[in-house]
Structures are given as C-alpha cells and as structure tokens.
Design an enzyme around this catalytic site. Structure first.
Site, mmCIF file in Angstrom:
data_model
loop_
_atom_site.group_PDB
_atom_site.id
_atom_site.type_symbol
_atom_site.label_atom_id
_atom_site.label_comp_id
_atom_site.label_asym_id
_atom_site.label_seq_id
_atom_site.Cartn_x
_atom_site.Cartn_y
_atom_site.Cartn_z
ATOM 1 N N LYS A 187 38.075 7.781 -23.259
ATOM 2 C CA LYS A 187 36.837 8.555 -22.704
ATOM 3 C C LYS A 187 36.490 9.343 -23.979
ATOM 4 C CE LYS A 187 35.138 12.093 -21.636
ATOM 5 N NZ LYS A 187 34.096 12.603 -22.496
ATOM 6 N N GLU A 262 47.116 17.800 -27.880
ATOM 7 C CA GLU A 262 46.880 18.410 -29.020
ATOM 8 C C GLU A 262 45.720 19.490 -29.102
ATOM 9 O OE1 GLU A 262 48.586 17.528 -31.474
ATOM 10 O OE2 GLU A 262 49.666 15.972 -31.109
ATOM 11 N N CYS A 296 40.704 21.054 -36.503
ATOM 12 C CA CYS A 296 41.785 21.889 -35.793
ATOM 13 C C CYS A 296 42.979 22.472 -36.655
ATOM 14 C CB CYS A 296 42.588 20.680 -34.663
ATOM 15 S SG CYS A 296 43.412 19.506 -35.509
ATOM 16 N N GLU A 395 39.547 30.736 -31.779
ATOM 17 C CA GLU A 395 39.195 29.657 -32.782
ATOM 18 C C GLU A 395 37.768 29.739 -32.924
ATOM 19 O OE1 GLU A 395 39.810 25.715 -31.144
ATOM 20 O OE2 GLU A 395 40.454 25.044 -32.882
HETATM 21 P P1 NAD Z 1 36.879 19.962 -25.492
HETATM 22 O O1 NAD Z 1 38.075 20.280 -24.501
HETATM 23 O O2 NAD Z 1 35.506 20.417 -24.854
HETATM 24 O O3 NAD Z 1 36.585 18.281 -25.124
HETATM 25 C C1 NAD Z 1 37.480 17.263 -25.261
HETATM 26 C C2 NAD Z 1 37.345 16.180 -24.510
HETATM 27 O O4 NAD Z 1 37.633 16.493 -23.187
HETATM 28 C C3 NAD Z 1 35.969 15.582 -24.407
HETATM 29 O O5 NAD Z 1 35.852 14.268 -24.317
HETATM 30 C C4 NAD Z 1 35.595 16.138 -23.032
HETATM 31 O O6 NAD Z 1 34.533 15.290 -22.351
HETATM 32 C C5 NAD Z 1 36.959 16.135 -22.285
HETATM 33 N N1 NAD Z 1 36.876 17.091 -21.230
HETATM 34 C C6 NAD Z 1 36.382 18.172 -21.069
HETATM 35 N N2 NAD Z 1 36.592 18.847 -19.870
HETATM 36 C C7 NAD Z 1 37.435 17.782 -19.133
HETATM 37 C C8 NAD Z 1 38.065 17.924 -18.024
HETATM 38 N N3 NAD Z 1 38.027 18.829 -17.140
HETATM 39 N N4 NAD Z 1 39.080 16.748 -17.820
HETATM 40 C C9 NAD Z 1 39.112 15.742 -18.463
HETATM 41 N N5 NAD Z 1 38.498 15.720 -19.620
HETATM 42 C C10 NAD Z 1 37.543 16.795 -20.032
HETATM 43 O O7 NAD Z 1 36.941 20.026 -26.849
HETATM 44 P P2 NAD Z 1 35.907 19.691 -28.056
HETATM 45 O O8 NAD Z 1 35.094 20.851 -28.118
HETATM 46 O O9 NAD Z 1 35.234 18.431 -27.928
HETATM 47 O O10 NAD Z 1 36.877 19.696 -29.415
HETATM 48 C C11 NAD Z 1 37.130 20.763 -30.162
HETATM 49 C C12 NAD Z 1 38.669 21.206 -29.718
HETATM 50 O O11 NAD Z 1 39.711 20.175 -30.159
HETATM 51 C C13 NAD Z 1 38.913 22.505 -30.640
HETATM 52 O O12 NAD Z 1 39.646 23.425 -29.801
HETATM 53 C C14 NAD Z 1 39.861 21.886 -31.622
HETATM 54 O O13 NAD Z 1 40.980 22.774 -32.085
HETATM 55 C C15 NAD Z 1 40.782 20.702 -30.603
HETATM 56 N N6 NAD Z 1 41.296 19.722 -31.605
HETATM 57 C C16 NAD Z 1 42.396 19.612 -31.556
HETATM 58 C C17 NAD Z 1 43.388 18.793 -32.571
HETATM 59 C C18 NAD Z 1 44.701 18.520 -32.582
HETATM 60 O O14 NAD Z 1 45.211 17.726 -33.147
HETATM 61 N N7 NAD Z 1 45.420 19.749 -32.207
HETATM 62 C C19 NAD Z 1 42.543 17.826 -33.073
HETATM 63 C C20 NAD Z 1 41.137 17.888 -33.288
HETATM 64 C C21 NAD Z 1 40.445 18.794 -32.468
#
Ligand code: NAD
Length: 507
Positions: A187, A262, A296, A395
């Site tokens: 997804k 992550e 991240c 963040e």
């Molecule tokens: P997000 O949490 O908004 O979304 C991530 C994914 O989760 C998307 O595909 C979204 O559609 C899905 N999602 C959202 N709500 C959901 C739910 N209730 N159930 C299931 N899936 C759901 O994150 P983002 O804004 O897309 O990404 C940025 C974040 O990701 C930052 O906090 C960043 O630090 C983190 N990140 C972490 C790493 C790591 O390896 N630790 C790497 C990259 C990004």
C-alpha cells in the site's frame, strides 16, 4: 544561490492519467470505482486520478497473494527466486531515468537525488537475492540432542510505505519479503503513488508469478487500515509517522500480527570542538538539507560545543543560504519542493513556532523570493534552540535545522537523548576514546562517527524509543518475514521422568 529557469517545469513524458491497483497479475479499478486526485508539488495542480482502495480491494489482493504463496512461491528453490529478483533489479535499472524523473516530479525531490534512489532500489533487490542464496539454517548440538532450525516464509506480508523516497522504501520492504518467500500486498503512500505504478510492469517482465506482488492504492485510514485488519495478512511492515505506527499497533493487536515499525526521528549531530569542523559542517548541511530534509534519519538537531559554537553557527548559516533551492527537475537543484501543500503548511507552522518561541533565525525562515509558487522553503537554520522548544522536540521533516550549544560531554549526551525519538545520531570528534564512550550512551538505533548516513545493507536498521520497534536490514529483514521453527532430535536414549508409574524417580 542561483535561480533556476522556472520555464523548464515540464512534466516528464508518458505520465499516466490513472493509477490503478495491481491484483493477481492484473491492473484494475477499485471495486467501487472511487478515485482521488494526484498533484505535483511545484504547481499543486492535479495530473492523475488514483484508485481509492477499500476493504474489498484489499481482500482481493490478500486472497491473490495467499493463492500465490501456496501455489509455489514459498517453495520455489532459492536460486530460482533469486534469479527473478535479479531480473527485477535489472528492470529497475533499465527504467532508472524514467523512475527518477517520475519520482522527482511526484515528490519534489531534486532529480539528481532521485537518481540515487532508483539505483539504491535496484541494489536492494540484488542484495537480498544474493543473501538468500548464501543463507543457512542453524543447527545446535548438545550431548544427546541435535536441534535444527527450519526457516519458513510466514505468508502474506502487508507493506505500508511513506511518501519520502517512496520507491526506494518500497524496494526496501519488497526485496526481503519476496526473497524470504512471502507474497505481498503493498500500500504505497497516497501522496506519491507515481513511481510505484511502474512496479507491475517491472515485476511482470522479471517473471514474478501473478499474485506474488499485489498493490492496492489508497488512503491510509481506509486501504492501509483494511490491510492491517485483514486476517489473512499475518505480517505488517510499516514505515511512517510514530502516531500512525501507534494506531497500527493497536489495530494489529486483535490479530496478533508480526510488526516491523520504522517510525519518526529527531536525530542529533554532536559536534565537539576537537572535530574536523569543515567535515562536520559538510555532514550537517548534507544531513539535513538532502532529500529536502524529508528524511527519517536527518540530522535535524545540531549540538555544538560552546567554544566553537558562534563560528560554527555562522558557517552553517552561510552554507544554508548558498544551498540551491529550485525546480526538482533542474540538475543543479539541491533542495526541491516539499511533497504536498498540507505538509508544506505543517513545516511552515514549525518555522513560525520556532520564531515565536525565541529561537534565532540565521538562515531562511520562509519562501525563497525567486520561487513564488509551489511548496518551496529556503533552508532554515535556527540558532540558540533550547530543549523546551517544540522545534527541538518534534519532527519537522523539512529543510529546517536547530542548533544548540553545549558545555561538556555529559551535557551533549543529555541534550542528544532529550527527545522521545531515537533513530539516528551523528558524532564528530577526533578523540577516539570519547567517540566510543559517547556512542555507548546515545539513545539511537543507528550512529555514525565522523560520517554522514552511509549504510551497509547488511547492518541492522531501526530506531529505539518512539522511533521504532524491530530491526530491518540484512538477515534481520529476512528474519522478520520468516518463521524460525526448531526441531529437536534425540541422538540416543533420552531419560524421560516416568510419571504415572506410581514410583516417581525424579529427574
Ligand atoms: P504516515 O504515517 O502519514 O503514512 C505512512 C503510510 O501509512 C502511508 O502509506 C499512509 O497511507 C499509511 N497510513 C496512514 N494511516 C494509516 C492507518 N490508520 N492504517 C494503516 N496505514 C495508514 O507517514 P508519512 O507522512 O507518509 O511519512 C513520513 C514519516 O515517516 C516521518 O515521520 C518519517 O520519519 C517516517 N519515516 C521513517 C523511516 C524509518 O525508517 N524510521 C523512514 C522513512 C520515513
């Protein structure tokens, strides 16, 4: 700062007008036919409609994945599976220029950095293909007993990915999941599904059997939540925000799913006075402004020993002001457009908060004058940031860095550990003993001493505290997608205490 020619803002060739699901080897609309609009971050104008998946679509995909799992993928000899993954890597490389152009257009990442992401995605597939060929199962001998481990793919893995470096992060999950013998439902993030729309063709051309790779597009709270709730998907690998991770963990508890989380970060960079300050400066500038700061592991809090603080802040500000902000498609651009107007507003909100809380803006702080439209922010440096400020704790996920002075090693460690996050940390010093001493006390899953973020794919990847649960990377990833079962074999007569004979003999 040079001013790129904004007249070159052309969309890449061949963009799709519709982005669909891919289930059981076929592209398809959602069961209800609903779609949402997709815009690029420079014009913020919609250019495509994306299928808005729901529980019905997820169910179809999960069933197709299960059928392919049982139908041969799980039991395919590793060399054959590895050969297919190598062809996936070839397919990614062959489409490298297109992938980078689409990724840059969709996410706002500078094109030169998007190219690096496509290369890295191919490397992920090659790496895990190699790894499974050399993989062994442990055996344990003790007097009278042999134990051996059976490594079995777990089943259908649900992969939920974020919008930052989307294609690379998708490959980071797809490659080990498929290598381990799982089948998948991916997804992708709803803001950036464009590069993933090339995956069906790449997978099919590589000979990935139908149903092994499935993709459901859609909104997180609907399609993502349906994947987490699906009883036929025992594993969820999630990368995204900490708050979303918490929602997913709660939902997954009902099914006792395996989870890899992550999550977010607010990683410190510790600069000691004895460091090679020029190298530290390069590391700080690249570490927070590359990938638009939407990274991240960005080093978003720079902690500098007080004796060199003023000079370091001045140099950092000077370099930040010289970072080239421009159109993502321009080859000289170093910082492009932030992914989405909603995220842009959020980052601007933090910039405002920093100003109101009394941090000193020494570079940036708003939209660059030469880019009146689009989600552009001048690289921003806040000095004299204190731990009580929101910009120190939360963040931001954009080209914004906070700088804070420290006096002694203990203060540096306390400041570094003083947030809820613990993803990465960077340490600059020429004192070897200090480097190891401090590294041991930092709350961070990954650290770099006198370096920026250079990763060896074999190493454990993940965070501590609110930055994540579990480890990916190398064999850790394969372990996540596998069940390790132990078989114990008696090598001779085993003494079994004789219950139920009327004369308990102990033992
Ligand atoms: P997000 O949490 O908004 O979304 C991530 C994914 O989760 C998307 O595909 C979204 O559609 C899905 N999602 C959202 N709500 C959901 C739910 N209730 N159930 C299931 N899936 C759901 O994150 P983002 O804004 O897309 O990404 C940025 C974040 O990701 C930052 O906090 C960043 O630090 C983190 N990140 C972490 C790493 C790591 O390896 N630790 C790497 C990259 C990004």
């Amino acid at each position: 700062m040079t001013v790129p020619d904004t007249s070159t803002c052309a969309a890449p060739a061949g963009l799709p007008s519709r982005i669909e699901h891919y289930i059981g080897g076929a592209l398809m609309e959602g069961a209800r036919g609903e779609t949402f609009a997709l815009a690029d971050p420079v014009t913020n104008q919609p250019y495509a409609r994306v299928a808005a998946g729901d529980a019905t679509d997820v169910d179809r995909a999960a069933r197709a994945a299960r059928a392919a799992f049982d139908g041969g993928w799980r039991d395919m000899p590793v060399r054959a599976r590895a050969a297919i993954l190598m062809r996936v890597a070839d397919g990614i490389e062959a489409r490298g220029a297109q992938l980078a152009a689409w990724e840059s257009f969709d996410t706002g990442l500078p094109i030169t950095q998007a190219k690096g992401q496509a290369r890295r995605a191919a490397e992920n597939f090659r790496f895990f293909a190699d790894l499974i060929v050399g993989l062994h199962e442990d055996a344990f001998r003790s007097p009278g007993q042999l134990g051996y481990v059976l490594r079995r793919a777990t089943g259908v893995a649900g992969l939920i990915t974020p919008w930052n470096t989307p294609f690379m992060l998708e490959s980071w999950k797809l490659a080990p999941a498929l290598a381990a013998g799982c089948t998948v439902v991916l997804k992708p993030a709803e803001w950036t599904p464009l590069s993933a729309s090339l995956l069906p063709e790449i997978m099919a051309d590589a000979g990935v059997p139908d149903g092994v790779f499935n993709m459901v597009q859609g909104i997180g709270e609907v399609a993502g939540a349906a994947l987490v709730a699906h009883p036929g998907v025992p594993l969820i690998s999630f990368t995204g925000e900490t708050t979303t991770g918490q929602v997913i963990m709660r939902a997954a508890a009902d099914h006792l799913k395996g989870l890899s989380m992550e999550l977010g970060g607010k990683s410190p960079v510790l600069v000691f006075a004895d460091a090679d300050l020029e190298a530290a400066l390069d590391g700080c500038v690249f570490g927070v402004f590359s990938l638009n700061g939407e990274r991240c592991t960005a080093g978003s809090r720079v902690l500098v020993e007080r004796s060199v603080y003023d000079g370091f802040v001045a140099r950092l500000a000077e370099r930040a002001r010289a970072v080239r902000v421009g159109l993502p498609s321009h080859p000289s651009t170093e910082v492009g457009a932030l992914v989405h107007p909603e995220h842009y507003e959020r980052v601007l909100g933090y910039v405002d908060a920093g100003k109101k809380e009394g941090a000193r803006v020494v570079a940036g702080g708003g939209r660059p004058e030469h880019l009146p439209e689009g989600n552009f922010l001048a690289p921003t440096v806040f000095a004299d940031v204190t731990p009580s400020m929101r910009i120190f704790q939360e963040e931001i996920f954009g080209p914004v860095v906070c700088v804070t002075p420290f006096d002694a090693e203990d203060d540096a460690i306390e400041l570094a550990n003083g947030t809820k996050y613990g993803l990465a940390a960077y340490l600059w010093t020429s004192d070897l003993a200090r480097a190891h001493r401090v590294a041991e006390r930092l709350d961070a899953g990954m650290q770099w001493i006198n370096s920026h973020n250079v990763r060896d794919l074999r190493t454990p990847f993940g965070g501590v505290k609110a930055s994540g649960l579990g480890r990916e990377g190398g064999e850790h990833s394969l372990d996540f997608y596998s069940e390790l079962r132990i078989v114990h074999v008696a090598l001779g007569d085993t003494h079994v205490p004789r219950f139920g004979t009327g004369t308990h003999q102990g033992g």
